[in-house]
Each structure stands twice: as structure tokens, then as C-alpha cells.
Design a protein around this motif. Structure first.
Motif, PDB file in Angstrom:
ATOM      1  N   TYR A  14       2.461  -9.344  -1.403  1.00 44.04           N
ATOM      2  CA  TYR A  14       2.530  -7.908  -1.687  1.00 44.04           C
ATOM      3  C   TYR A  14       3.638  -7.313  -0.834  1.00 44.04           C
ATOM      4  N   SER A  15       4.426  -6.459  -1.422  1.00 37.04           N
ATOM      5  CA  SER A  15       5.485  -5.776  -0.684  1.00 37.04           C
ATOM      6  C   SER A  15       5.395  -4.279  -0.939  1.00 37.04           C
ATOM      7  N   GLU A  16       5.301  -3.525   0.130  1.00 34.08           N
ATOM      8  CA  GLU A  16       5.284  -2.063   0.010  1.00 34.08           C
ATOM      9  C   GLU A  16       6.552  -1.564  -0.664  1.00 34.08           C
ATOM     10  N   ASN A  17       7.641  -2.302  -0.474  1.00 30.89           N
ATOM     11  CA  ASN A  17       8.924  -1.901  -1.045  1.00 30.89           C
ATOM     12  C   ASN A  17       9.013  -2.141  -2.547  1.00 30.89           C
ATOM     13  N   LYS A  19       6.193  -1.243  -4.476  1.00 35.22           N
ATOM     14  CA  LYS A  19       4.983  -0.568  -4.961  1.00 35.22           C
ATOM     15  C   LYS A  19       5.194   0.209  -6.252  1.00 35.22           C
ATOM     16  N   ASP A  20       6.419   0.680  -6.508  1.00 34.57           N
ATOM     17  CA  ASP A  20       6.662   1.431  -7.743  1.00 34.57           C
ATOM     18  C   ASP A  20       6.571   0.547  -8.983  1.00 34.57           C
ATOM     19  N   THR A  22       4.369  -2.193  -8.958  1.00 30.72           N
ATOM     20  CA  THR A  22       3.146  -2.991  -8.865  1.00 30.72           C
ATOM     21  C   THR A  22       1.848  -2.180  -8.807  1.00 30.72           C
ATOM     22  N   PRO A  23       1.788  -0.976  -9.363  1.00 27.86           N
ATOM     23  CA  PRO A  23       0.487  -0.284  -9.357  1.00 27.86           C
ATOM     24  C   PRO A  23      -0.517  -0.910 -10.314  1.00 27.86           C
ATOM     25  N   ASP A 208      11.737  -9.017  -2.787  1.00 32.62           N
ATOM     26  CA  ASP A 208      10.712  -8.402  -1.947  1.00 32.62           C
ATOM     27  C   ASP A 208      10.940  -6.912  -1.749  1.00 32.62           C
ATOM     28  N   SER A 209      11.856  -6.338  -2.537  1.00 32.85           N
ATOM     29  CA  SER A 209      12.135  -4.908  -2.467  1.00 32.85           C
ATOM     30  C   SER A 209      12.786  -4.471  -3.771  1.00 32.85           C
TER      31      SER A 209
END
Length: 343
Positions: A14-17, A19-20, A22-23, A208-209
């Protein structure tokens, strides 16, 4: 030799970068290149290397991934013996400690105990590359390595080769050693194992981003990169969909773009990647953009440096602009209205 490798794909990344994107899906299931998913690259590499048994370990939001993989038929993994195995995390309330979580593997230890392969190739699901793994196995054995990490330009690709018996030992002793995953083992300077680093010299980019996703996507339009990724004797396999060829109207203009089957192009497309079933109406201009499946772009729209997720609708006359450094993203199913939507 061809039956000595077991494939393990860690799809918990999982990458916070990201998130757009992967909701509603895992990183492994992010669409790429108009018709692929990120996981297609590592899975195809394993199959093309003769690996006949592959286990996938996902955690959150894996419905899209399961739908994409199905029985594994498209990768010739729907077998009576070996084949494709899917092991979601049994404990969603507990953290999964990043790449190659031994806790996750331990919950499915019976699979590893029953496997007949001598060696295990453990990899993440979000790297874009095309690689044969059997030279790695031969090199690993010749060098007398306990663990081999594959690197590209000195950076880890999160790919590890290890004897299956040693992997089982690492899983069983995780509480005593404190090793939670393979990264912990290779980073420990006091590790008792012989660590080796295999240099992969081909094209590779880990997504990863959003920056890396956009970069990897746009680099597909570079013929030199394309030739390193899509090889006739080592194809990147994906879910097959029976769709008609893309229809181009007499006024359509297309330059340096990838366009998948089933699209309808009536406008202008430049330096862009267009997925299956996309409709671009007349007068619309799409530049430097990634348009995912079944998105509809209305008449006289102008899109530049944007990423539109699946089933987005852009109404006529709308302009949306991002930049190379910060592309504009519209999430799945959204509707763009109004005259201008800029970053």
C-alpha cells in the motif's frame, strides 16, 4: 529445472502516494498501459520463466484483483496440479508489515508445507519489467547464496530468491529473530545468511507513487522502452476481453499514443494512453494523458496531463489541465462539469 521454483506474489503493498487510484482496488490491480494491471508484469514473468505454481497474498480491496485474475486461465495457471492460489489476509484488524509479511505467510503455512518446489521466488506486484528468473536461480545456486535480492541500478526490486525450507524456517522463527519480512533479513548486517545481489540490467520501474505511475505510463510511448517490455517470446499476459477493434472517425487525429480495443475516437489524441471502451467525441483534444476503461469524453473538451479513472464522464466543453509533475486525477465514476477544471 523448470519445476524447481515456487512463485509468491505479495500484493499487500500500500502506498499513500497512490491513494487517488486505490480507494476501490489494491495497488496490484491498478490499470496500466490501456489493457493491463500492474500485477500482470510479475505474474507473466513468473509464467514465462516456467513457474507453474503461484500464490498471491493480498490484503485490502482485492475484489478487483480477484475479478481480473479469475481462475488464472489467461496465464495458463488453471491446472489440476499446482496453478494459481489466492490467500487474502485472515486478519484485517492486524497490520501487515509491508512487503513479504511472514505473518501473512504463517496464516497459510500449509500451502508452503505442501509445495514440492525447492526454491521460492518472492516478489511485489507493482514493478514494470520483463525478466527471466531462471538465470537468477542458476546464478544463486552457483554462488552458494542463501538469499538473493534482485536489484536494478543498485535499487531493490523487492524480489527475493530463497530455498523454500529456509523461508519456512524464517516464518517459524519470526518471533525470536524479529524478522517480519524478507526486507528485514537482507537489511540486517548481522544476518547469519549469505546474502547475494543479482543485477538486473533491463528496464524496470516500481510504481509506488502517482509520479512513478505517470512516468512509467508515458515511457510506454518510447519505442526503446516498449521493446524492452513487450517481447514476442516473453509476452505480458492479461485478462482477455472480446471487444471489436477501435473505431476511428474520418476526423480523428492520433499521434504517438496507445489505444486499446473497443474505443471510439472522433477527436484528437496525442501522447496518451487510451484504455478499452473509451469514447472521445468530436472536437475533443486529449494530450499527455491516461484515460482508463469506459470513460466518456464529450465534444470540444480539452484534457492535458490528466489521469481519468474508469467510468469517468467529462461533459462537453470542459477543460481539465494538470502538469507533468502533478497530473490532474479524476476518480472512478466521477463527472466533470463546468467550463474549466485546472490544477
Amino acid at each position: 529445472m523448470k519445476k524447481r521454483l515456487l512463485g509468491v506474489i505479495d500484493a499487500t503493498t500500500y502506498s499513500e502516494n497512490l491513494k487517488d487510484l486505490t480507494p476501490h482496488r489494491s495497488v496490484a490491480a491498478i490499470p496500466f498501459g490501456g489493457r493491463y494491471r500492474l500485477i500482470d508484469f510479475i505474474l507473466s514473468n513468473m509464467v514465462n520463466s516456467g513457474i507453474q505454481s503461484v500464490a498471491i497474498f493480498p490484503k485490502y480491496e482485492y475484489r478487483s484483483l480477484m475479478d481480473h485474475l479469475g481462475s488464472g486461465k489467461n496465464w495458463d495457471l488453471n491446472r489440476k496440479r499446482d496453478g494459481l492460489f489466492f490467500f487474502p489476509s485472515p486478519r484485517l484488524d492486524k497490520p501487515v508489515f509491508g512487503i513479504d509479511s511472514f505473518e501473512h505467510f504463517a496464516a497459510n503455512i500449509d500451502f508452503l508445507n505442501r509445495s514440492t518446489q525447492d526454491y521460492c521466488l518472492i516478489a511485489s506486484a507493482n514493478t514494470i519489467f520483463n525478466m527471466d528468473f531462471y538465470p537468477v536461480l542458476e546464478w544463486h545456486m552457483e554462488q552458494g547464496c542463501d538469499i538473493t535480492e534482485v536489484r536494478n541500478a543498485g535499487e531493490s526490486l523487492n524480489i527475493f530468491l530463497v530455498k523454500t525450507s529456509l523461508l519456512l524456517e524464517l516464518i517459524h522463527t519470526r518471533n525470536e529473530t524479529g524478522y517480519l519480512n524478507m526486507r528485514d533479513v537482507v537489511k540486517d548486517i548481522n544476518s547469519p545468511y549469505r546474502l547475494c545481489y543479482y543485477p538486473y540490467e533491463g528496464y524496470a520501474l516500481t510504481v509506488d507513487s502517482i509520479d512513478h505511475y505517470y512516468l512509467a505510463s508515458m515511457e510506454l510511448l518510447n519505442p526503446m522502452v516498449w521493446k524492452q517490455l513487450f517481447l514476442k517470446d516473453r509476452p505480458i499476459l492479461t485478462k482477455v476481453k472480446d471487444e471489436p477493434p477501435t473505431h476511428y472517425s474520418k476526423n480523428a487525429v492520433v499521434h504517438n499514443s496507445m489505444i486499446a480495443n473497443g474505443a471510439i475516437i472522433e477527436g484528437t489524441v496525442e501522447n496518451s494512453i487510451i484504455a478499452r471502451g473509451v469514447k472521445i467525441a468530436k472536437g475533443a483534444i486529449v494530450k499527455n494523458s491516461i484515460i482508463m476503461q469506459k470513460t466518456q469524453i464529450g465534444e470540444n473538451c480539452i484534457l492535458d496531463h490528466v489521469i481519468l479513472d474508469k467510468d469517468v464522464k467529462v461533459e462537453s466543453g470542459v477543460s481539465i489541465a494538470g502538469t507533468k509533475e502533478v497530473p490532474r486525477i479524476l476518480q472512478k465514476g466521477s463527472i466533470a462539469k463546468g467550463e474549466c477544471v485546472n490544477t
